[in-house]
Design a protein around this motif. Structure first.
Motif, short mmCIF file in Angstrom:
data_model
loop_
_atom_site.label_atom_id
_atom_site.label_comp_id
_atom_site.label_asym_id
_atom_site.label_seq_id
_atom_site.Cartn_x
_atom_site.Cartn_y
_atom_site.Cartn_z
N ASN A 251 54.70 29.82 36.69
CA ASN A 251 53.61 29.11 36.01
C ASN A 251 53.17 27.88 36.81
N THR A 252 52.93 28.11 38.09
CA THR A 252 52.47 27.03 38.96
C THR A 252 51.61 27.63 40.07
N HIS A 253 51.13 26.77 40.98
CA HIS A 253 50.26 27.27 42.04
C HIS A 253 50.50 26.50 43.33
N CYS A 254 49.92 27.02 44.40
CA CYS A 254 50.06 26.40 45.72
C CYS A 254 48.72 26.50 46.44
N ARG A 255 48.38 25.48 47.24
CA ARG A 255 47.11 25.49 47.95
C ARG A 255 47.31 25.97 49.39
N ILE A 256 46.40 26.83 49.83
CA ILE A 256 46.41 27.36 51.19
C ILE A 256 45.19 26.83 51.91
N ARG A 257 45.40 26.22 53.07
CA ARG A 257 44.30 25.56 53.78
C ARG A 257 43.94 26.30 55.06
N ARG A 258 42.65 26.35 55.34
CA ARG A 258 42.11 26.80 56.62
C ARG A 258 41.04 25.80 57.03
N ASP A 259 41.32 25.03 58.08
CA ASP A 259 40.42 23.96 58.51
C ASP A 259 40.20 23.00 57.33
N SER A 260 38.96 22.85 56.90
CA SER A 260 38.70 21.94 55.77
C SER A 260 38.52 22.70 54.46
N SER A 261 38.75 24.03 54.48
CA SER A 261 38.61 24.85 53.28
C SER A 261 39.98 25.25 52.74
N ILE A 282 49.18 30.31 31.38
CA ILE A 282 48.11 30.22 32.37
C ILE A 282 47.57 28.81 32.52
N GLN A 283 47.58 28.02 31.42
CA GLN A 283 47.12 26.64 31.53
C GLN A 283 48.02 25.85 32.48
N HIS A 284 49.31 26.08 32.38
CA HIS A 284 50.26 25.38 33.24
C HIS A 284 50.14 25.89 34.67
N ALA A 285 49.95 27.19 34.82
CA ALA A 285 49.86 27.77 36.16
C ALA A 285 48.65 27.25 36.92
N LEU A 286 47.56 26.95 36.19
CA LEU A 286 46.33 26.49 36.84
C LEU A 286 46.04 25.02 36.57
N PHE A 287 47.05 24.29 36.18
CA PHE A 287 46.86 22.88 35.82
C PHE A 287 46.23 22.11 36.99
N GLY A 288 45.12 21.45 36.69
CA GLY A 288 44.43 20.68 37.71
C GLY A 288 43.29 21.41 38.37
N LEU A 289 43.20 22.73 38.16
CA LEU A 289 42.10 23.50 38.73
C LEU A 289 41.04 23.71 37.66
N LEU A 290 39.90 23.12 37.84
CA LEU A 290 38.84 23.18 36.84
C LEU A 290 37.93 24.37 37.12
#
Length: 384
Positions: A251-261, A282-290
């Motif tokens: 119930n969490t997420h991780c950000r993957i970066r490519r250059d500035s995207s 799902i609310q907890h898994a996507l917390f902070g993603l609007l």
């Protein structure tokens, strides 16, 4: 495993052998034939009654599982097929012809069972699929995700260990940007995982290996009289995944970066229906993603039924990856009986611009596959 079907199973046994006793007079010509028939029937019923008393949902080894399944196929399913066809034939005054049809169907069923265990369960394929979205950042066009699901490592013993090694080699050969595992690493307990930790640790990808828990990973198919055993097993299952270098997304997420995207990979805990664990948040898994930001999200969720229940109505997730169904493990002309329970059991399904991909997985509690070959899915993302 047997406990949940013991009553209908015993009913099938009694009706099947009762049919043979009443319609085949040679059973009753000699007293010793009747005695042998009764002893055999008693032994068969006793076999399944004893099996239903297991405190654990599954037997401890693959050989024990296959022994019970083999007895059920040979002495219950096949005779029941003959009896049913004979009974239908008897209604139309064609009992003998009906039983001949039954024997033919029984023989074909036996061939399918043997093939599925000896050959089908030892094969897998690399499946390539594509998903295009206008919300995917251009920097991620061509991004490659390798999905693995439903290993059920308890059945990768003996000669089947080499099959697992071949699968790992195939995964690494894809040179993926990301590898994801969508649940059911074990059958019952983490002791099944431990012999394979070193091998699974060799799975590599540019952005890492991410995983979620499946219904079997919660150690709920064991004796619940010892809560410390259940809780301790769950903790060890998670620890072993960390030792393998996998990032478990509970119930969490991780950000993957490519250059500035960037894109996000999120994971929900198992969220099934009925008797299956429902721990997905799902609310907890996507917390902070609007949703208004329209960030591109790849959601990992073991049970595909959660896609329509929670993911579609409560998020903006563009692509969901699931497993759980094993593609039914049995399929004829693309149709599997499992589709009666899970309408989405294999492949890509769309709802507008959003999609769900359901993998057939690699393993299963019962090492059997016919028409639903195990797979490693290679999913390539494209900018629409």
């Amino acid at each position: 495993m047997i406990a949940r079907i013991i009553i209908p199973l015993l009913l099938v046994i009694v009706l099947t052998y009762g049919y043979f006793y009443l319609t085949h007079r040679w059973y009753r010509k000699k007293w010793w034939m009747q005695l042998f028939f009764l002893i055999f029937l008693f032994a068969l019923i006793r076999r399944f009654v004893v099996s239903s008393q297991w405190l654990d949902y599954f037997p401890n080894t693959t050989s024990e599982i296959m022994y019970v399944i083999g007895v059920m196929v040979v002495f219950v399913i096949l005779p029941a097929t003959v009896a049913l066809c004979g009974f239908v034939g008897r209604l139309f005054k064609r009992q003998r012809r009906g039983e001949v049809v039954g024997w033919v169907l029984a023989f074909l069923s036996l061939v399918i069972f043997v093939y599925g265990v000896v050959i089908g369960a030892r094969k897998f394929e690399v499946r390539h699929v594509e998903f295009a979205s206008s919300e995917l950042p251009a920097a991620f066009d061509g991004y490659k995700i390798v999905q693995v699901s439903d290993l059920h490592l308890g059945t990768f013993t003996g000669s089947r260990t080499e099959l697992l090694r071949e699968a790992v080699d195939s995964i690494n050969a894809q040179q993926a940007d990301m590898v994801v595992f969508t649940g059911d690493l074990q059958n019952k307990e983490p002791s099944e995982i431990e012999p394979h930790v070193q091998l699974l640790s060799t799975i590599k990808a540019k952005d890492g290996v991410f995983s979620v828990l499946g219904n079997h990973d919660y150690a709920e198919y064991i004796d619940h009289s010892d809560p410390f055993r259940v809780g301790g097993n769950l903790g060890l299952t998670q620890t072993l995944q960390e030792e393998m270098g996998w990032q478990l997304l509970n119930n969490t997420h991780c950000r993957i970066r490519r250059d500035s995207s960037y894109i996000y990979v999120a994971g929900m805990e198992n969220d099934g229906e009925g008797r299956f664990p429902q721990y997905g948040d799902i609310q907890h898994a996507l917390f902070g993603l609007l949703p208004a930001d329209r960030d591109f999200v790849v959601m990992l969720e073991h049970d595909p039924s959660s896609w329509e229940r929670k993911i579609l109505p409560h998020s903006h997730v563009q692509l969901t990856l699931s497993g759980h169904t094993h593609g039914g493990q049995f399929s004829i002309f693309g149709w599997s009986p499992v589709s009666l329970v899970y309408p989405k059991i294999n492949g890509m399904y769309y709802h507008g611009d959003r999609a769900l991909f359901v993998s057939k997985g690699l393993g299963g509690v019962i090492p059997f596959r016919f028409g639903a070959t195990g797979e490693i899915a290679v999913i390539t993302l494209h900018k629409k």
